[in-house]
Design an enzyme around this catalytic site. Sequence first.
Site, PDB file in Angstrom:
ATOM      1  N   CYS A  55     -13.221  -3.999 -19.525  1.00  0.00           N
ATOM      2  CA  CYS A  55     -12.158  -5.001 -19.327  1.00  0.00           C
ATOM      3  C   CYS A  55     -12.415  -6.242 -20.189  1.00  0.00           C
ATOM      4  O   CYS A  55     -13.376  -6.970 -19.952  1.00  0.00           O
ATOM      5  CB  CYS A  55     -12.112  -5.343 -17.838  1.00  0.00           C
ATOM      6  SG  CYS A  55     -11.200  -6.827 -17.413  1.00  0.00           S
ATOM      7  N   CYS A  67     -12.459  -9.566 -18.371  1.00  0.00           N
ATOM      8  CA  CYS A  67     -13.677  -9.632 -17.549  1.00  0.00           C
ATOM      9  C   CYS A  67     -14.858 -10.132 -18.378  1.00  0.00           C
ATOM     10  O   CYS A  67     -15.678 -10.910 -17.893  1.00  0.00           O
ATOM     11  CB  CYS A  67     -14.027  -8.258 -16.975  1.00  0.00           C
ATOM     12  SG  CYS A  67     -12.788  -7.580 -15.862  1.00  0.00           S
TER      13      CYS A  67
END
Length: 103
Positions: free
Chosen positions: A28, A31
């Site tokens: 991600c 993230c």
Amino acid sequence: MANIITDKDFATKTSEGVTLVDFWAPWCGPCRMQSPIVDELAEEMEGQVAVYKMNVDEEPQTAQGFGIMSIPTLLVKKDGEVVEKLVGFHDKARLQEVLNRHI
């Protein structure tokens, strides 16, 4: 640096005081942007806020239990109760503001 938390120890580790849990995954992009900010807050707010990271690929139960559909998602808990749920990337100032409300 934030500590790793698992499905097994989530309830115990987030039952007292103010906790911040970063739900993330290695693939991600947002993230990876959020992670260093979470780590900074873990150091700066040590003793006030317990900061954890949970990899949703390795520990899916807790994320599913909280209805987390997109990552990063940050949960702020106070004495075991969710008081804030932040979805997506958030800058450091915003996270500090949220955490300071619950300290």
